[in-house]
Design an enzyme around this catalytic site. Structure first.
Site, PDB file in Angstrom:
ATOM      1  N   THR A  71      -2.289   2.263  -7.809  1.00 21.96           N
ATOM      2  CA  THR A  71      -3.468   2.925  -8.379  1.00 21.96           C
ATOM      3  C   THR A  71      -3.066   3.925  -9.455  1.00 21.96           C
ATOM      4  O   THR A  71      -3.664   3.973 -10.539  1.00 21.96           O
ATOM      5  CB  THR A  71      -4.259   3.641  -7.265  1.00 21.96           C
ATOM      6  OG1 THR A  71      -4.673   2.676  -6.302  1.00 21.96           O
ATOM      7  CG2 THR A  71      -5.488   4.335  -7.829  1.00 21.96           C
TER       8      THR A  71
ATOM      9  N   GLY B 195      -2.497  -3.756  -1.751  1.00 20.12           N
ATOM     10  CA  GLY B 195      -1.171  -4.324  -1.545  1.00 20.12           C
ATOM     11  C   GLY B 195      -1.046  -4.984  -0.172  1.00 20.12           C
ATOM     12  O   GLY B 195      -1.920  -4.873   0.689  1.00 20.12           O
TER      13      GLY B 195
ATOM     14  N   ASN C  72      -0.777   5.825   2.903  1.00 20.39           N
ATOM     15  CA  ASN C  72      -1.145   6.218   1.549  1.00 20.39           C
ATOM     16  C   ASN C  72      -2.351   7.143   1.611  1.00 20.39           C
ATOM     17  O   ASN C  72      -3.345   6.828   2.246  1.00 20.39           O
ATOM     18  CB  ASN C  72      -1.477   4.962   0.716  1.00 20.39           C
ATOM     19  CG  ASN C  72      -1.728   5.276  -0.742  1.00 20.39           C
ATOM     20  OD1 ASN C  72      -1.632   6.425  -1.165  1.00 20.39           O
ATOM     21  ND2 ASN C  72      -2.043   4.260  -1.512  1.00 20.39           N
TER      22      ASN C  72
ATOM     23  N   SER D  14      -5.427   5.302  -0.795  1.00 17.68           N
ATOM     24  CA  SER D  14      -5.297   3.849  -0.738  1.00 17.68           C
ATOM     25  C   SER D  14      -6.590   3.187  -1.213  1.00 17.68           C
ATOM     26  O   SER D  14      -7.693   3.558  -0.799  1.00 17.68           O
ATOM     27  CB  SER D  14      -4.993   3.407   0.700  1.00 17.68           C
ATOM     28  OG  SER D  14      -4.936   2.005   0.785  1.00 17.68           O
ATOM     29  N   SER D  15      -6.461   2.207  -2.110  1.00 24.39           N
ATOM     30  CA  SER D  15      -7.626   1.446  -2.569  1.00 24.39           C
ATOM     31  C   SER D  15      -8.075   0.528  -1.446  1.00 24.39           C
ATOM     32  O   SER D  15      -7.317  -0.346  -1.005  1.00 24.39           O
ATOM     33  CB  SER D  15      -7.273   0.625  -3.809  1.00 24.39           C
ATOM     34  OG  SER D  15      -6.894   1.449  -4.869  1.00 24.39           O
TER      35      SER D  15
ATOM     36  N   SER E 100       0.845  -1.186   0.000  1.00 24.86           N
ATOM     37  CA  SER E 100       0.000   0.000   0.000  1.00 24.86           C
ATOM     38  C   SER E 100       0.890   1.248   0.000  1.00 24.86           C
ATOM     39  O   SER E 100       1.795   1.378   0.806  1.00 24.86           O
ATOM     40  CB  SER E 100      -0.891  -0.009   1.244  1.00 24.86           C
ATOM     41  OG  SER E 100      -1.667   1.164   1.289  1.00 24.86           O
ATOM     42  N   GLY E 101       0.613   2.153  -0.940  1.00 24.18           N
ATOM     43  CA  GLY E 101       1.409   3.378  -1.052  1.00 24.18           C
ATOM     44  C   GLY E 101       2.551   3.272  -2.034  1.00 24.18           C
ATOM     45  O   GLY E 101       3.330   4.215  -2.182  1.00 24.18           O
TER      46      GLY E 101
ATOM     47  N   GLU F  44      -0.334  -5.571   3.495  1.00 23.66           N
ATOM     48  CA  GLU F  44      -0.438  -4.595   4.572  1.00 23.66           C
ATOM     49  C   GLU F  44       0.017  -5.190   5.903  1.00 23.66           C
ATOM     50  O   GLU F  44      -0.380  -6.311   6.264  1.00 23.66           O
ATOM     51  CB  GLU F  44      -1.878  -4.096   4.720  1.00 23.66           C
ATOM     52  CG  GLU F  44      -2.328  -3.246   3.548  1.00 23.66           C
ATOM     53  CD  GLU F  44      -3.686  -2.619   3.753  1.00 23.66           C
ATOM     54  OE1 GLU F  44      -4.036  -1.713   2.972  1.00 23.66           O
ATOM     55  OE2 GLU F  44      -4.395  -3.022   4.702  1.00 23.66           O
TER      56      GLU F  44
END
Length: 1036
Positions: A127, A399, A172, A175-176, A122-123, A401
């Site tokens: 995306t 992603g 992030n 973040s999705s 994540s980050g 985590e």
């Protein structure tokens, strides 16, 4: 123009490659080219050096490694898109556009489906990477006006899904919080024709709870910050996020790096493009606002310990927005419906259960509305053309985590990453080695970690963690998170990748709490807190709350909740089971497509540009399997195809295999690669496939094929054009022959008809000529008609040109009367034309000429010669007359003046004088004197001779005492002067033309002037005392 564009693109490539070469010492653009390809230190050093030079992209063969720069770089302009369009993978520096273009071109040429798997923490920029790929495909593909709408919808679906499905987390800002797989569909021309989106496990718990430093989903803040005033009022909201319980738990409602107002405008524009109606938008935001109002509902406890709602203001707004009566809604939020045999009983809820019911309703309506939103976007992206199409899939999923406290959501997300890692292993590392063994290709095996053991730990039927969790959720009795943890220790306690405080050694026990369990993932150890696992896995919504929602007037909610849910007495599938099944379907979809991998790396945890944390990056390199992939690429082959497919595609490059190869496919491929000049270290021949080691070898073959394809197309076009030309020629020839035969028949019939007509006509004219003197009858009317026509046709050339032209064509006897009438008409017409051309001045002159004719015609010599001489207004101008004379004449207007010679009465001496005529008198002047003034009233007569002389005698009355006698004058223009004098005096009848001699009077005496012909002109006094005027004869 095309040449200029190509030249510009080549210059751009040279510039980019030149700038890269200047920095080549900071690293290599493909890790495969590293000398120490087995050294992790060398790998990290190359990655770090390139990152510090803002070279964020690096290849491992065809895989792209991307490091998030945390800053805007000038790498995604329109010029960059054009630069990478249609270029071989290795021609330009590594870029996300090169990966997208390669996938697109292979899809178009080989007509197979592809997917691009974007993975990372994540980050790490997953995306943004997926958005760049989508933008590239949308901007560079051929597109028509119809497909432009599809392209815009594909691009603008991202902002909508990000608003409703993304949130700020600790790591992030965007973040999705859901998984997304998008299929971009292309037609046979390679133009985008549609799309389809699959979403996975939106993090519904975020709606009601956020960790410190995190926010709820973006759409809540965008609505409050950017929503129109009338919309905010209609929804019953305030713009301050601090007023809503669901938005302030993370204590960071405002984020400097996020502009909610701008993003709101983009979302509103996207709704318009994606065909959301105003009713759709109204109902959707009604649900969003209802969630905020639900979060502000506060319960109080009555005397029986039951939850009640005293302040009903929030309930009023929810009732309005969802279209549900307040009483029914309040009852459902404070009571639970229990079925006892055939009866239904309402059981009041305590405070804890009431808050649970409230949050469950908020999560349910938001989560299902998100699924409705995805379906709505899919309907607008649906390809309505014939189903034959190819696709490129984009997988942008959460992603890996690892937080300080990892809950149920992190367990699901990391399980998803384990499955994707397993897919990567099966499609690259494992499959690659197995394929080499099957094909009998010698190579050095690469050791790698197969994470199947971890996937089995989580998902194995009856034995895995998911199965144990479901069992705890479904079993009778009271199941708790601790009982679930005990069951895990009992069932999977001996697994090497599972650990709890009870099973851990003394050192590890210190880092694991009593309610925690630890999984050793492929990416590293993660400790999960089991608290809330069973509740979130059940994700139950009380039956009476579902009944309330089904009564809603908000049609989006009615679409999300189906009445069959109330009829079905079976317990619904748990969240993890649904998620596991969705992942299995996704893996099946991906296995049918050609993969392309993008590995995204996060350089630091603080999102600072230029900061590269070795430990963090090394950890990601390890769990992303980049070193294993590099070793496989160095040891293996970049491209492989079955002999039949390779030969069928590239056989045109070798004369021995083109156009058809009769022998075994392997032998044909062997001849083909030898002809192309493949070196022994560049390829291997397997049992059923050809293996090509280096991408550049394949790209050279593809380039040759493209050139050959154009050559073949040119030959086919030439042959086909020749065939079409021959067909057209044969057709035209046949048509020409047919036309010629028909036309010859037409001409022959015309000629025969013409000859028959000619015979009849000649016969008629012969008969007419014989009867030409007879009266007009049928026998001679044709002859007469021809005769009339011929006469009139010839007369056209002999018509008189003016009134004096006396020519006229002699007519036949039968046309004499007609000819006479035509002659009169012609003369009359000429006279009329002539009269129209005469000006007033000319008319006055002609009137004078008429008077002259009346006086002199046939009476005086020289008259005929004077006809062609026009009369002048005067022969003397005012400058020729002495001003003194004009003064003596009282400035009487002079109508005519002429120089004259006066002969006196004594010796007939010649004296130069001027004859001036006014309206009332005639003056004979000498320089400044008036010698004689003759009033017209006293004018007795005018005499001239019949000879060609210029003598003029003006007779005055003898009784007039003022006059001395008659005036004897000689002037050059005798006809003009006499005519002017007669007309002014109005005495045209007073002119006398004498023959031989004439008499004049002077002071009572009489004199004679004799006129005679002589050899030359003379004027003299004769011996008899007469004045003699001799003039030569005029030649006739």
């Amino acid at each position: 123009m095309e040449t200029q564009q190509q030249g510009g693109k080549e210059n751009g490539r040279m510039h980019m490659e030149g700038s890269l070469s200047a920095r080549d010492k900071v690293g290599v653009q493909d890790f495969v080219l590293l000398d120490s390809h087995t050294s992790e230190a060398a790998f990290m050093d190359n990655l770090r050096k390139r990152f510090q030079e803002n070279l964020i992209y690096t290849y491992i063969g065809t895989m792209l490694v991307s490091v998030n720069p945390y800053q805007e770089l000038q790498l995604y302009t329109q010029r960059q898109m054009e630069l990478y369009q249609g270029v071989n993978f290795i021609e330009l520096p590594p870029h996300i556009y090169a990966v997208a273009d390669n996938a697109y071109r292979v899809m178009c040429t080989e007509r197979n489906n592809h997917f691009i798997l974007i993975s990372g923490e994540s980050g790490s920029g997953k995306t943004e990477t997926s958005k760049k790929i989508l933008q590239y495909l949308a901007m560079t593909c051929p597109v028509t006006e119809k497909l432009q709408t599809i392209r815009d919808r594909l691009l603008l679906s991202n902002p909508v899904l990000e608003a409703f499905g993304n949130a700020k987390t600790i790591r992030n800002d965007n973040s999705s919080r859901f998984g997304k797989y998008m299929d971009v569909q292309f037609d046979y021309k390679g133009a985008p024709a549609g799309g389809h989106i699959l979403s996975y496990l939106i993090e519904k718990s975020r709606v009601v709870h956020q960790n410190p430093g995190e926010r709820n989903f973006h759409i809540f803040y965008q609505l409050l910050e950017g929503g129109e005033d009338h919309l905010i009022r209609w929804l019953g909201l305030e713009r301050n996020p601090q007023m809503y319980s669901y938005l302030i738990q993370g204590e960071c409602a405002k984020v400097s790096s996020i502009c909610d107002k701008t993003n709101w405008k983009l979302v509103r524009r996207a709704f318009t493009i994606i065909e959301f109606t105003e009713a759709d938008i109204e109902h959707l935001f009604g649900i969003v606002a209802s969630v905020l109002h639900l979060g502000n509902i506060k319960y109080e406890e009555d005397t029986h310990g039951h939850a009640i709602i005293r302040n009903g203001s929030q309930m009023q707004w929810i009732s309005k927005l969802l279209g549900v009566p307040v009483s029914i809604l309040q009852e459902a939020l404070t009571n639970k419906k229990i079925e006892a045999r055939s009866e239904e009983v309402l059981s009041p809820l305590n405070l804890e259960l009431a808050y649970y019911a409230r949050d469950a309703l908020a999560k349910a309506i938001y989560g299902r509305s998100f699924n409705w939103l995805v379906n709505k976007i899919n309907s607008s992206l649906a390809n309505k053309d014939p189903p034959k199409k190819t696709v490129i899939g984009l997988l942008d999923i959460y992603g890996f985590e690892v937080f300080e406290t990892n809950s149920f959501e992190q367990f699901c997300i990391n399980y998803c990453n384990e499955k994707l890692q397993q897919l990567f292993i099966s499609m690259t590392l494992k499959a690659e080695q197995e394929e080499y063994e099957i094909e009998g290709i010698e190579w050095e095996p690469v050791q790698y970690f197969d994470n199947k053991i971890i996937c089995d730990l989580i998902e194995e039927k009856y034995k895995g963690i998911i199965a144990i969790m479901d069992e705890e959720c479904l079993r009778p009795g009271e199941a708790t998170d601790l009982s679930f943890l005990a069951k895990l220790e009992e069932k999977v306690g001996d697994h090497p990748h599972f650990l709890t405080r009870k099973l851990a050694d003394p050192v590890a026990r210190k880092t694991i709490d009593w309610v925690d369990f630890r999984l050793i993932h492929y990416a590293g150890e993660v400790t999960y807190c089991a608290v809330g696992f069973l509740e979130k896995n059940n994700d139950l919504l009380y039956r009476n709350l579902k009944e309330v929602v089904l009564k809603s007037k908000n049609y989006i909610l009615r679409d999300c909740f189906h009445p069959t849910e109330l009829d079905n007495r079976r317990r619904p599938e748990t969240v993890t089971t649904q998620f596991k099944n969705s992942l299995s379907s996704l893996i099946e979809i991906l296995l049918l497509k050609e993969p392309t991998y993008i590995r995204c790396i996060k350089p630091n945890n603080t999102k600072q540009p230029g900061k590269f944390e070795d430990m963090l990056v090394r950890h990601q390199v390890k769990y992303l399997g980049l070193m294993e992939h590099l070793r496989v690429r160095r040891a293996g082959f970049a491209y492989r195809r079955k002999y039949e497919i390779f030969l069928e595609r590239y056989k045109s490059l070798c004369p021995q295999t083109w156009p058809n190869w009769a022998g075994p496919a392997r032998e044909g491929v062997e001849k083909l690669v030898k002809y192309l000049g493949y070196q022994p270290n560049e390829y291997k021949l397997g049992r059923t496939k050809l293996f090509i080691r280096f991408p550049r070898t394949l790209f050279a073959t593809v380039d040759s094929f493209e050139i050959r394809k154009h050559q073949l197309v040119s030959k086919i076009q030439a042959k086909y054009k020749g065939c079409l030309g021959k067909r057209a020629f044969e057709k035209k020839k046949k048509a020409a022959i047919k036309l010629e035969s028909c036309w010859r028949g037409v001409l022959a019939r015309r000629e025969a008809k013409k000859r028959a007509w000619a015979v009849q006509t000649i016969r008629k004219f012969i008969v007419g000529f014989i009867n030409r003197k007879n009266p007009d009858a049928d026998t001679n009317k044709n002859f007469f008609g021809m005769m009339y026509y011929n006469y009139l046709w010839k007369l056209r050339e002999h018509v008189p040109k003016n009134v004096l032209d006396k020519r006229w064509l002699t007519p036949p006897v039968a046309m004499e009367k007609t000819s006479e009438l035509l002659h009169k008409l012609c003369i009359r017409n000429l006279v009329r034309k002539y009269c129209r051309t005469i000006t007033p001045q000319r008319t006055h002159q002609l009137q004078q000429k008429v008077v002259t004719s009346q006086i002199f015609k046939g009476k005086k010599e020289g008259y005929k010669q004077s006809l062609c001489q026009p009369f002048e207004e005067t022969r003397l101008s005012e400058q020729d007359i002495n001003p003194k004379v004009l003064q003596l004449m009282n400035y009487d207007r002079i109508k005519y003046g002429i120089a004259a010679v006066k002969y006196d009465r004594h010796g007939f001496k010649a004296r130069p004088r001027q004859l001036l005529l006014t309206q009332s008198a005639a003056y004979v002047t000498e320089q400044a004197k008036i010698k004689q003034k003759i009033e017209y009233s006293g004018l007795k007569g005018i005499s001239v001779s019949n000879l060609n002389d210029g003598f003029l005698i003006i007779h005055v009355s003898p009784e007039d005492n003022k006059q001395k006698g008659d005036a004897i004058l000689q002037c050059d223009h005798i006809f003009e002067a006499v005519t002017k004098l007669c007309m002014l005096a109005s005495k045209q009848d007073a002119v006398t033309i004498a023959q031989g001699s004439l008499t004049f009077h002077f002071q009572g005496k009489e004199g004679i002037i004799d006129f005679t012909h002589g050899a030359e002109a003379q004027v003299y006094k004769a011996k008899n005392g007469h004045l003699t005027v001799a003039t030569p004869r005029l030649k006739s």
